[in-house]
Design a protein around this motif. Structure first.
Motif, mmCIF file in Angstrom:
data_model
loop_
_atom_site.group_PDB
_atom_site.id
_atom_site.type_symbol
_atom_site.label_atom_id
_atom_site.label_comp_id
_atom_site.label_asym_id
_atom_site.label_seq_id
_atom_site.Cartn_x
_atom_site.Cartn_y
_atom_site.Cartn_z
ATOM 1 N N TYR A 45 2.570 -6.954 6.250
ATOM 2 C CA TYR A 45 1.174 -6.126 5.883
ATOM 3 C C TYR A 45 0.844 -4.829 6.121
ATOM 4 O O TYR A 45 1.515 -4.400 7.244
ATOM 5 C CB TYR A 45 0.004 -6.950 6.198
ATOM 6 C CG TYR A 45 0.160 -8.571 5.795
ATOM 7 C CD1 TYR A 45 -0.001 -8.961 4.395
ATOM 8 C CD2 TYR A 45 0.195 -9.768 6.576
ATOM 9 C CE1 TYR A 45 0.129 -10.293 4.031
ATOM 10 C CE2 TYR A 45 0.243 -10.886 6.164
ATOM 11 C CZ TYR A 45 0.007 -11.017 4.841
ATOM 12 O OH TYR A 45 0.260 -12.363 4.294
ATOM 13 N N GLY A 46 0.151 -4.308 5.395
ATOM 14 C CA GLY A 46 0.079 -2.591 5.575
ATOM 15 C C GLY A 46 0.837 -1.673 4.523
ATOM 16 O O GLY A 46 1.204 -2.211 3.476
ATOM 17 N N SER A 47 0.785 -0.751 4.977
ATOM 18 C CA SER A 47 1.143 0.404 3.978
ATOM 19 C C SER A 47 2.749 0.790 4.005
ATOM 20 O O SER A 47 3.446 0.458 5.060
ATOM 21 C CB SER A 47 0.537 1.854 4.241
ATOM 22 O OG SER A 47 1.110 2.662 3.315
ATOM 23 N N ALA A 67 -1.852 -13.778 -0.788
ATOM 24 C CA ALA A 67 -1.558 -12.610 -0.377
ATOM 25 C C ALA A 67 -1.330 -11.663 -1.626
ATOM 26 O O ALA A 67 -0.829 -12.101 -2.519
ATOM 27 C CB ALA A 67 -0.342 -12.369 0.648
ATOM 28 N N GLN A 70 -1.587 -3.617 -3.249
ATOM 29 C CA GLN A 70 -2.059 -2.529 -3.992
ATOM 30 C C GLN A 70 -1.047 -1.543 -4.233
ATOM 31 O O GLN A 70 -0.031 -1.405 -3.329
ATOM 32 C CB GLN A 70 -3.056 -1.815 -3.122
ATOM 33 C CG GLN A 70 -4.374 -2.363 -2.960
ATOM 34 C CD GLN A 70 -5.330 -2.052 -1.917
ATOM 35 O OE1 GLN A 70 -5.157 -1.987 -0.819
ATOM 36 N NE2 GLN A 70 -6.426 -1.418 -2.681
ATOM 37 N N CYS A 80 -5.727 4.147 -3.797
ATOM 38 C CA CYS A 80 -4.961 2.929 -4.124
ATOM 39 C C CYS A 80 -5.881 2.266 -5.334
ATOM 40 O O CYS A 80 -7.003 2.362 -5.518
ATOM 41 C CB CYS A 80 -4.982 1.971 -2.898
ATOM 42 S SG CYS A 80 -3.906 2.398 -1.607
ATOM 43 N N VAL A 83 -6.745 -4.810 -5.503
ATOM 44 C CA VAL A 83 -5.842 -5.731 -5.105
ATOM 45 C C VAL A 83 -5.495 -6.582 -5.979
ATOM 46 O O VAL A 83 -6.171 -7.156 -6.718
ATOM 47 C CB VAL A 83 -6.328 -6.446 -3.781
ATOM 48 C CG1 VAL A 83 -5.556 -7.621 -3.254
ATOM 49 C CG2 VAL A 83 -6.661 -5.535 -2.595
ATOM 50 N N ARG A 85 -3.248 -10.084 -6.713
ATOM 51 C CA ARG A 85 -2.950 -11.271 -6.009
ATOM 52 C C ARG A 85 -2.009 -12.193 -6.952
ATOM 53 O O ARG A 85 -1.546 -13.152 -6.371
ATOM 54 C CB ARG A 85 -4.149 -11.906 -5.549
ATOM 55 C CG ARG A 85 -4.966 -11.316 -4.399
ATOM 56 C CD ARG A 85 -5.833 -12.004 -3.681
ATOM 57 N NE ARG A 85 -6.685 -11.204 -2.677
ATOM 58 C CZ ARG A 85 -6.220 -11.165 -1.578
ATOM 59 N NH1 ARG A 85 -5.046 -11.317 -1.174
ATOM 60 N NH2 ARG A 85 -7.187 -10.382 -1.022
ATOM 61 N N VAL A 102 0.694 -1.388 -0.657
ATOM 62 C CA VAL A 102 0.350 -1.670 0.585
ATOM 63 C C VAL A 102 0.011 -3.480 0.230
ATOM 64 O O VAL A 102 -0.408 -3.665 -0.648
ATOM 65 C CB VAL A 102 -1.281 -1.269 0.678
ATOM 66 C CG1 VAL A 102 -1.880 -1.927 1.769
ATOM 67 C CG2 VAL A 102 -1.389 0.172 0.768
ATOM 68 N N VAL A 104 -1.420 -6.782 1.509
ATOM 69 C CA VAL A 104 -2.806 -7.092 1.971
ATOM 70 C C VAL A 104 -2.730 -8.945 2.253
ATOM 71 O O VAL A 104 -2.225 -9.364 1.338
ATOM 72 C CB VAL A 104 -3.768 -6.720 1.124
ATOM 73 C CG1 VAL A 104 -4.123 -5.299 1.344
ATOM 74 C CG2 VAL A 104 -4.061 -7.145 -0.246
ATOM 75 N N ARG A 105 -3.537 -9.247 3.018
ATOM 76 C CA ARG A 105 -3.641 -10.828 3.127
ATOM 77 C C ARG A 105 -4.558 -11.427 2.200
ATOM 78 O O ARG A 105 -5.399 -10.680 1.936
ATOM 79 C CB ARG A 105 -4.026 -11.061 4.532
ATOM 80 C CG ARG A 105 -3.029 -11.078 5.662
ATOM 81 C CD ARG A 105 -3.637 -11.080 6.931
ATOM 82 N NE ARG A 105 -2.613 -10.602 7.718
ATOM 83 C CZ ARG A 105 -2.371 -10.756 8.939
ATOM 84 N NH1 ARG A 105 -2.682 -12.079 9.487
ATOM 85 N NH2 ARG A 105 -1.213 -10.375 9.863
#
Length: 105
Positions: A45-47, A67, A70, A80, A83, A85, A102, A104-105
């Protein structure tokens, strides 16, 4: 039915059987020839800043547990999209203005 994904024009698409599969739990960027380079497989997770990813590519979300990801015009996860999914392969998209992804959860 394809699902429109925001102003960036990404839509979910059926998977191509001849293409390299994206590992479970990852987001991948597929090359134009259908392969996936190790540098374009993202698990954490993260950039994630992109390097030399230009032109039309296919993004694959194979994360589990809902999860998402982006795509971002700036490095380090700035400027960004919303999101996304949906699991699976997305329609080809021009990554030339995209500089990071990115997770993300």
């Amino acid at each position: 039915m394809a699902l429109a994904l925001g102003a960036l024009g990404l839509t979910a698409a059926p998977s191509a059987s001849a293409a390299t599969p994206c590992p479970s739990g990852a987001v991948c960027i597929r090359e134009t020839n259908g392969t996936i380079l190790n540098k374009n497989i993202f698990y954490s997770y993260g950039s994630h800043n992109l390097s030399n990813v230009t032109g039309v590519r296919v993004l694959v979300n194979n994360q589990t547990g809902g999860a998402g990801f982006q795509i971002c015009k700036g490095y380090n996860g700035t400027n960004c999209s919303v999101v996304y999914r949906n699991k699976g392969e997305y329609e080809p998209y021009d990554f030339t203005p995209i500089n990071s992804v990115v997770l993300v959860r």
